[in-house]
Design an enzyme around this catalytic site. Structure first.
Site, PDB file in Angstrom:
ATOM      1  N   ASP A 468       0.739  -1.489   0.672  1.00 35.01           N
ATOM      2  CA  ASP A 468       0.120   0.276  -0.004  1.00 35.01           C
ATOM      3  C   ASP A 468       0.952   1.015  -0.387  1.00 35.01           C
ATOM      4  OD1 ASP A 468      -2.400   1.301   0.106  1.00 35.01           O
ATOM      5  OD2 ASP A 468      -2.150   1.832   2.193  1.00 35.01           O
ATOM      6  N   ASP A 667      -0.769  -1.182   6.142  1.00 41.43           N
ATOM      7  CA  ASP A 667      -1.579  -0.746   7.204  1.00 41.43           C
ATOM      8  C   ASP A 667      -2.997  -0.183   7.687  1.00 41.43           C
ATOM      9  OD1 ASP A 667      -1.519   1.722   5.634  1.00 41.43           O
ATOM     10  OD2 ASP A 667      -0.807   2.770   7.745  1.00 41.43           O
ATOM     11  N   ASP A 671      -6.964  -2.672   3.732  1.00 39.10           N
ATOM     12  CA  ASP A 671      -6.065  -4.054   3.668  1.00 39.10           C
ATOM     13  C   ASP A 671      -6.520  -5.578   3.879  1.00 39.10           C
ATOM     14  OD1 ASP A 671      -4.798  -2.109   2.445  1.00 39.10           O
ATOM     15  OD2 ASP A 671      -3.065  -0.790   3.614  1.00 39.10           O
TER      16      ASP A 671
END
Length: 779
Positions: A468, A667, A671
């Site tokens: 990410d 995080d 996700d």
């Protein structure tokens, strides 16, 4: 139901002579008397069948009194079903053991109820330990200067061992025998087959040695009698229970991800009634079409559409982006997101299982069940090893019975028992847990937290790392990065005016501008005639000067020429920054740029991953331009921008179909589905709890170089486990033929059960010593 003199909400009047009323909550007929629970609402008395319905009515009187609650039932929870983490096709209606591999089944949808098996195994473990300690002291005390056996005498010592061991073998170890028997019935020999045979054989042999020592030949006598192995059987039981308890605890925590997701939605919602009154009601009573009030700081309870008000909504659970999104009339909002500073009225459009949050929960739960689990190497070898050992024991028994010396039956039984004892998988049970435990400690020292062995094995074999952007590659906090002024504009005054204007703004980036300007020495000033222009920017009057701040559309609306610094603005945007124009008194004054800074270790981490032969893909909810800019700076191989949670999960599935094994690092709540679906989920420790719980590996402090350390640790651990399993089986494989008596015709050598137990102990020492080398592995 109610009692009054008029029609009310479609319910007919009930006279005093009527013997029954209808409960407005459950619809049951109620016999009214002085003891009947009742409540008054809007001038009407309602009667209830029970105190529970009476209490339920009190949580939302309008809902039930209006008739909307008639027939409305909170979806009854389905009966809990259980599945095997290694064999998802196994589904049962009650807990137990998998008939294929013997692992404990776990609930498909985690609940807050404690695991009955964990409670039971923990109790059995401590009782086994309590018996094992005195047994070991009694049998091996001489080695440490405690000659208890010599003091008590052989026979009394053996009887004490029998008393201590029998409850453990016959009661505590009962689940082992059940699973071992199941493995035989299903023709799926596994570790439990070995454990049950080994423990049972050791105990039965010891019983014979205790109560009928005369049947054993002289070769089996040691001093006053025949050696017993009660302590070996009990220690094996205690060790196995210890491993099972640790495993059950770890597996129970995997459900925390789903529980954390469910906690994002509030338990109540504030409904706006038709007469304008507002009251807090249970979330399950919210229906499509209800008007709800969302106050500053509230979590939005359901998906809906804004019908009144204006505010900024933190949608990081969906996009992973830290910048709140401005919402006004007509915009859609998502349940579980956080309202920042304004007040909204929304109309519920999706409730219950139809909300985006509920669908994310389903995705995480589904990925958790469908993820191809590791097939234990011990069980794979055991599928061949177990029947082979049993066959050898049978062959040895009949060979000694047919060709052995007198008395042939005694030699036959002793030989078969020795084979089973030497094959008892004490070291096999230690091989994986001891390596994982040691590796977990070494990883923690390096800032890498490991959830389970599965994550480590998969980490050693991945081909692709998906990362990410926000909070993983970047800090996750927008900051003022650039201040560009046109000639003749004073920088200090420019920042003072811009920050004063943004201080009154609800724009998501306003806080970054204010903090950045103050850090550069800007002073405070008051703004007058402040106006926010939706989709363009803000303007106002400060110290008599008109100031406007916004995007190109804002400048065009004010007829301000920006050509002088358009090139600088494009350069900033190409660098992944958000550029905003500032105008003073109708004239262009300069630019402000805000960006989410890249973490200092990110570039080195990406380079190291490339050196390890891994492909790096960035999947982010941010726009394509910003994502491409970050990718160029870090040398990332591929970019997927503007993706939602389901898109990240789809990317994992796409890679799997292409034959690639992937690790997902993230995080945010957004996700979580991809973290759960990936072969390895890697959570940044600075991120959301649900991301940490969905992942198999957590990097403390969000240091991306931890992925490199995790990869090295995973490879070393997998290699160590294979070595341990070799040691565990090598001693058995070498000892089994000797125990069967193949050396007796040539050398006259028999392997007694004591030597077999010694071989087991030696293999365990080898396994533990080898595993401890992981404490020194270079990361």
């Amino acid at each position: 139901m109610k009692t009054d003199a008029t029609h009310h909400n479609g319910h007919s009047h009930q006279s005093a002579d009527d013997a029954t009323e209808t409960d407005p909550v459950c619809g049951m007929h109620v016999t009214v008397n002085d003891a009947t629970p009742s409540a008054k609402f809007d001038g009407t008395t309602y009667h209830f069948c029970s105190d529970n319905c009476h209490k339920t009515f009190g949580t939302d009187p309008w809902f039930y009194a209006s008739g909307r609650g008639a027939g409305h039932k909170t979806a009854a929870p389905k009966d809990t079903q259980y599945t095997c983490p290694m064999h998802p096709e196994i589904v049962r209606n009650e807990p137990g053991a998998c008939p294929v591999c013997g692992m404990a089944l776990e609930p498909i949808m985690p609940s807050d109820e404690p695991s009955e098996e964990l409670v039971d195994f923990t109790r059995r473990m401590w009782i086994s330990v309590a018996a094992a300690v005195p047994l070991v002291v009694l049998t091996m005390g001489e080695l440490v200067g405690l000659p208890l056996r010599e003091m008590l005498g052989h026979q009394l010592s053996v009887y004490i061992e029998f008393v201590l061991a029998t409850p453990i073998i016959l009661w505590a170890a009962a689940p082992f025998y059940n699973r071992g028997w199941d493995s035989i019935k299903t023709r799926s020999p596994n570790m439990w087959t070995l454990i049950s045979l080994g423990v049972g054989a050791a105990y039965l042999y010891s019983l014979a040695a205790t109560f009928t020592p005369g049947i054993f030949p002289a070769e089996y006598r040691m001093g006053d009698g025949v050696g017993t192995y009660f302590e070996a059987a009990v220690v094996i039981v205690a060790l196995v229970f210890l491993g099972q308890v640790l495993e059950l605890r770890a597996r129970e925590r995997t459900g925390d991800a789903i529980r954390a997701l469910l906690d994002l939605a509030p338990k109540t919602a504030r409904r706006i009634l038709p007469d304008g009154q507002e009251n807090d009601v249970p979330l399950e009573n919210v229906m499509e079409g209800d008007l709800l009030r969302i106050r500053p700081g509230d979590s939005i309870p359901v998906d809906g559409e804004v019908v009144e008000g204006r505010s900024s909504i933190d949608e990081s659970m969906l996009t992973g982006e830290p910048v709140p999104i401005e919402k006004t009339t007509g915009d859609r909002v998502t349940g579980g997101t956080l309202n920042k500073n304004g007040t909204l009225a929304i109309r519920a459009t999706q409730v219950g299982s139809d909300t985006v949050l509920a669908q994310i929960v389903d995705m995480v739960a589904g990925a958790r069940r469908s993820r191809a689990p590791i097939q234990g190497l011990a069980d794979r070898v055991s599928s061949i090893f177990v029947p082979t050992v049993v066959l050898i024991a049978v062959v040895a028994f009949f060979a000694w019975l047919t060709f052995g010396p007198t008395p042939p039956l005694v030699f036959a039984v002793a030989s078969a028992v020795s084979v089973l004892i030497i094959a008892c998988p004490c070291a096999l049970g230690l091989a994986t847990p001891i390596s994982i435990t040691t590796a977990a400690g070494r990883g923690a020292q390096a800032g890498v937290l490991i959830k389970d062995a599965e994550a480590l094995e998969r980490m050693a074999r991945i081909d692709v790392v998906i990362v990410d952007k926000t909070g993983t590659l970047t800090l996750g906090k927008p900051t003022l990065t650039d201040v560009v002024t046109v000639e003749g504009v004073d920088d200090a005054e420019f920042l003072t005016l811009a920050s004063a204007l943004e201080r009154g703004s609800e724009h998501p980036l306003a806080e970054a501008i204010v903090e950045g300007a103050e850090a550069r020495g800007a002073t405070r000033a008051d703004v007058e005639d402040f106006e926010a222009v939706t989709g363009k920017g803000v303007q106002g009057r400060i110290n008599g000067r008109m100031i406007a701040l916004g995007n190109p559309a804002m400048m065009q609306a004010l007829d301000i020429d920006t050509s002088e610094i358009d090139a600088a603005a494009d350069e900033l945007r190409n660098a992944g920054k958000t550029a905003m124009y500032v105008a003073l008194d109708g004239t262009l004054a300069g630019l402000l740029a805000v960006a989410d800074p890249i973490k200092g270790a990110a570039a080195q981490a990406i380079d190291d991953l490339h050196k390890l032969g891994l492909t790096v893909i960035m999947a982010t909810g941010d726009n394509q331009r910003t994502a491409d800019a970050v990718a160029r700076m870090l040398g990332i191989d591929e970019v997927r921008a503007g993706v939602l949670p389901e898109d990240k999960k789809d990317l994992v599935e796409e890679l799997r179909r292409a034959g690639k094994s992937s690790a997902m690092a993230g995080d945010g709540v957004n996700d979580a589905p991809a973290l759960a679906a990936a072969d390895v989920g890697i959570a940044m420790g600075t991120g959301a709890d649900v991301a940490v719980e969905s992942a198999g590996i957590t990097l403390l402090g969000g240091d991306l170089t931890g992925i490199v350390r995790a990869r090295k640790l995973a490879r070393a651990t997998l290699r160590n486990i294979k070595q341990n399993l070799f040691f565990a089986f090598a001693y058995n494989a070498l000892g089994v033929p000797v125990a069967a008596g193949v050396l007796y015709p040539v050398f006259g050598l028999l392997l007694s059960p004591m030597i077999a137990a010694a071989a087991m102990s030696l293999s365990s020492v080898s396994v533990i010593t080898n595993a401890l080398r992981l404490r020194r592995v270079d990361l």
